[in-house]
Design a protein around this motif. Structure first.
Motif, PDB file in Angstrom:
ATOM      1  N   PRO A 236      48.186  29.509  22.783  1.00 16.96           N
ATOM      2  CA  PRO A 236      48.017  28.214  22.124  1.00 16.96           C
ATOM      3  C   PRO A 236      46.855  28.248  21.128  1.00 16.96           C
ATOM      4  N   LEU A 237      47.039  27.578  20.007  1.00 18.38           N
ATOM      5  CA  LEU A 237      45.984  27.444  19.004  1.00 18.38           C
ATOM      6  C   LEU A 237      45.208  26.162  19.261  1.00 18.38           C
ATOM      7  N   ALA A 238      43.920  26.181  18.901  1.00 17.44           N
ATOM      8  CA  ALA A 238      43.059  25.016  19.082  1.00 17.44           C
ATOM      9  C   ALA A 238      42.016  24.998  17.981  1.00 17.44           C
ATOM     10  N   LEU A 239      41.439  23.813  17.746  1.00 14.32           N
ATOM     11  CA  LEU A 239      40.331  23.652  16.812  1.00 14.32           C
ATOM     12  C   LEU A 239      39.054  23.424  17.606  1.00 14.32           C
ATOM     13  N   THR A 240      37.980  24.104  17.197  1.00 14.02           N
ATOM     14  CA  THR A 240      36.697  23.933  17.882  1.00 14.02           C
ATOM     15  C   THR A 240      35.747  23.033  17.111  1.00 14.02           C
ATOM     16  N   SER A 241      36.014  22.802  15.820  1.00 15.27           N
ATOM     17  CA  SER A 241      35.181  21.926  15.004  1.00 15.27           C
ATOM     18  C   SER A 241      35.965  21.578  13.748  1.00 15.27           C
ATOM     19  N   PRO A 242      35.513  20.566  12.983  1.00 13.39           N
ATOM     20  CA  PRO A 242      36.260  20.183  11.773  1.00 13.39           C
ATOM     21  C   PRO A 242      36.140  21.187  10.638  1.00 13.39           C
ATOM     22  N   THR A 243      35.220  22.154  10.739  1.00 13.89           N
ATOM     23  CA  THR A 243      34.993  23.090   9.637  1.00 13.89           C
ATOM     24  C   THR A 243      35.545  24.486   9.894  1.00 13.89           C
ATOM     25  N   THR A 244      36.069  24.754  11.090  1.00 16.93           N
ATOM     26  CA  THR A 244      36.589  26.082  11.407  1.00 16.93           C
ATOM     27  C   THR A 244      38.111  26.067  11.410  1.00 16.93           C
ATOM     28  N   PRO A 245      38.752  27.183  11.059  1.00 22.21           N
ATOM     29  CA  PRO A 245      40.226  27.226  11.080  1.00 22.21           C
ATOM     30  C   PRO A 245      40.740  27.264  12.514  1.00 22.21           C
ATOM     31  N   PRO A 246      42.002  26.915  12.756  1.00 20.27           N
ATOM     32  CA  PRO A 246      42.554  27.016  14.115  1.00 20.27           C
ATOM     33  C   PRO A 246      42.524  28.454  14.607  1.00 20.27           C
TER      34      PRO A 246
END
Length: 684
Positions: free
Chosen positions: A430-440
């Motif tokens: 599964p893909l996830a985002l860790t912050s608004p500035t980093t890619p999935p």
């Protein structure tokens, strides 16, 4: 050159030399005569050996030089199976049933009696209840020795201040039978109660007054809470009610020296009020009169090490063995606590309805007819208009608590157009985002997915169906700028926040206490807690919501976003956890599920489980469910693990524990492959 290798000697002579040497090598020195103690020269020792078939006391001779120190409760070293082993002296007797010569004690590690008779009996009862061994229980009960702390001057007992009985009854007057419960404790009685606390109630002060009433009656009290944050609040309340130097707080975070020093203050009788986390349930309190467990539904009360006891069950066993009062308290009520009320073992202590109406207003928004008339998009909005209005208004009066079930940023991603879950192209994770500035990035292999396109429809946009506390805080910060937004979750848990206006986003269990209470509490994503694949999903969801709502200030508001038709949310609006627990109990009884039944799980490799089932003499009426596959206990395991469930009627619970204990002894004696046995697991 050795004689037997001398070539000048005849062969017969060389053989005679070798035989003489062999005889001298086999000769054993005469045993050293040890003078034994004149009085009670036999010590019954529980050896620290985690083998079920050896879980019994062994007799050892007491040398005269150790007669004064080898007293019941002392730590000793003994010779066992050819090795030195630790042990505890359980008692001294005049003679042994063993017909041979007894091995003497090696030495007394410490004459300090750290294992009291009451705790030794409790350890045996817990081991029998959970099909374990006493040595594993005693590792939980008795902290490691700290010689410097043991040799330090003892902490002197401080006479307690006069008990303010009127203050205690005023604190408990919001409940139906609270003042009567305190009076019974003060008079030396042993009442048993299941208490439900109203929202906004200062529960540490309630428990402190119960301990003070017990101390006024000449007895000690033992209070257990789930974690260090709760313990800090209870510690401060006990100091405020009892005065300084009247109690100890037992916690592993205090360090080995401090914890052992506090343990000695209790075992020596210098402190009679103990607060702590789950290991404190075994504290050797003198003249114990009351045991208390707060929030018994919290999974932190379940010990993760064998034999996996639960704090509530340990304290209830102790109440029976030592004939003490018992109090199971919380904002919510578990089905196990409801069983205590139904069976008549305990009495329900509940807040009065007029108090509940004045304490807090609880409502549900999102899918109700009222919310949809005001906001047509409320059913699909994560933050309906009613939430915006409440937060904006409450910020004028202080901080606002927003509970969200997940920590992190965007924990799961899907295609914005076709809603297909997004998977990693390298490992399908599964893909996830860790912050608004980093890619999935992939949560399994860590590979970044930039650029990304949907394999189904070719779209490049992403949406997040499950949001964490960081993303929630970011959204609220944009909507309610310039209000301050704080987060509390994971390893960034806040214990307390000031009374100034702010938005506090927290995960369940990490909600900080606000000075003066929160004017408003918002519960987001209620569907996520209710959707867990767990027997206790609804019960656990209500407990977490109630704990958050309990932090509201008197007269504050609680707003949950969800379906008002959900029984758990209805119970929250009515503040009726007792009724919800009774409903859950009825449903589980019809399905033959705990607590109407007693359950044990056996986990191991298929061959080991087959051996266990062959040896298990289950009580009549037992059902064996499974086996089913379970995740491996270590990476790259060669053989998969399986689990079976053994279920019996509640009345046959003791027989099931006894049968599993006998199974453990047989397996241990025959050195069979390991099988993990867990009696009444919290989840399965």
């Amino acid at each position: 050159m050795t004689p037997e290798a001398d070539p000048t000697l005849p062969g017969l002579a060389r053989s005679q030399v070798r035989a003489a040497r062999a005889r001298s090598g086999r000769a054993r020195p005469a045993p050293r005569v040890v003078e034994l103690a004149e009085v009670a020269p036999v010590a019954r020792v529980l050896v620290d050996v985690a083998l079920a078939h050896l879980d019994r006391p062994f007799d050892y001779a007491v040398p005269a030089t150790m007669a004064e120190q080898a007293q019941p409760g002392a730590r000793v070293k003994v010779r066992f199976a050819g090795h030195d082993a630790d042990g505890y002296v359980l008692g001294r007797v005049a003679a042994s049933e063993h017909t041979g010569t007894l091995t003497p004690l090696r030495r007394v590690v410490s004459p300090e009696p750290v294992l009291s008779p009451a705790v030794a009996a409790l350890a045996g009862a817990v081991a029998a209840r959970y099909a374990g061994v006493r040595s594993d229980v005693l590792r939980l009960a008795v902290p490691p020795r700290h010689a410097t702390a043991e040799k330090a001057p003892p902490r002197e007992a401080v006479p307690p201040a006069p008990h303010d009985a009127a203050a205690g009854e005023r604190a408990w007057e919001a409940s139906t039978a609270g003042p009567a419960f305190l009076r019974h404790l003060r008079e030396g009685g042993s009442p048993r109660a299941v208490a439900q606390v109203a929202p906004g109630e200062d529960w540490p002060t309630l428990l402190a007054h119960a301990a003070a009433a017990t101390l006024a009656g000449g007895r000690g009290a033992l209070l257990c809470v789930p974690d260090g944050k709760d313990l800090a609040r209870l510690d401060a309340a006990l100091t405020a009610v009892l005065g300084p130097e009247q109690h100890v707080a037992l916690t592993a975070e205090a360090g080995p020296a401090s914890r052992y020093r506090d343990f000695l203050a209790v075992s020596r009788g210098h402190r009679r009020i103990v607060a702590g986390t789950r290991a404190a349930a075994f504290a050797p309190v003198h003249d114990l009169g009351l045991v208390v467990v707060w929030d018994d539904g919290d999974d932190l009360h379940a010990e993760p090490r064998a034999p996996y006891p639960h704090t509530r069950e340990v304290l209830l066993l102790r109440a029976e063995l030592e004939d003490t009062a018992a109090l199971v308290a919380g904002f919510a009520r578990t089905v196990e606590a409801d069983q205590l009320v139904r069976s008549g073992w305990a009495r329900a202590v509940e807040p009065r309805r007029e108090v509940l109406r004045a304490r807090a207003q609880v409502a549900v928004t999102g899918a109700s007819e009222h919310a949809l008339r005001r906001d047509p998009h409320a059913a699909v909005s994560r933050l309906p208009g009613e939430v915006h209005a409440l937060v904006r208004e409450a910020l004028h009066h202080g901080p606002v608590l927003v509970q969200t079930p997940r920590s992190g940023y965007a924990l799961a991603l899907a295609c914005e157009r076709c809603r297909t879950p997004v998977a990693c192209a390298h490992c399908a994770g599964p893909l996830a985002l860790t912050s608004p500035t980093t890619p999935p990035a992939c949560r399994w292999c860590g590979q970044a997915a930039s650029p990304w396109s949907c394999a189904e429809c070719g779209a490049h946009g992403l949406r997040a169906p499950v949001l964490g506390d960081l993303r929630t805080a970011e959204e609220l910060g944009r909507v309610f700028a310039p209000a301050r937004v704080r987060t509390s979750s994971g390893d960034r848990v806040l214990a307390r926040v000031e009374a100034e206006p702010a938005i506090v986003v927290a995960t369940p269990g990490a909600e900080p206490v606000a000075d003066g209470g929160y004017p408003a509490v918002v519960l987001l994503d209620t569907w996520l807690l209710l959707g867990r694949a767990d027997l206790r999903a609804a019960e656990e969801a209500l407990r977490r919501w109630a704990n958050a709502a309990g932090l509201v200030r008197p007269g504050g508001r609680v707003l949950a976003v969800g379906d008002p038709g959900e029984p758990a949310l209805q119970a929250l609006v009515r503040w009726d956890p007792g009724g919800f627990a009774a409903r859950e109990s009825d449903q589980r009884r019809s399905a033959h599920l705990p607590p109407a039944s007693r359950v044990a799980t056996l986990t191991g490799h298929p061959g080991a489980l087959d051996d266990a089932l062959t040896l298990l003499q289950a009580p009549p009426g037992a059902e064996v469910l499974g086996p089913v596959p379970v995740p491996p206990d270590r990476p790259n395991a060669e053989e998969p693990l399986e689990r079976i469930v053994v279920r019996v009627p509640r009345a046959a619970g003791e027989q099931l524990s006894a049968a599993l204990g006998e199974l453990q002894r047989l397996r241990s004696g025959r050195k069979l492959d390991p099988v993990r046995v867990q009696v009444d697991p919290l989840t399965f």
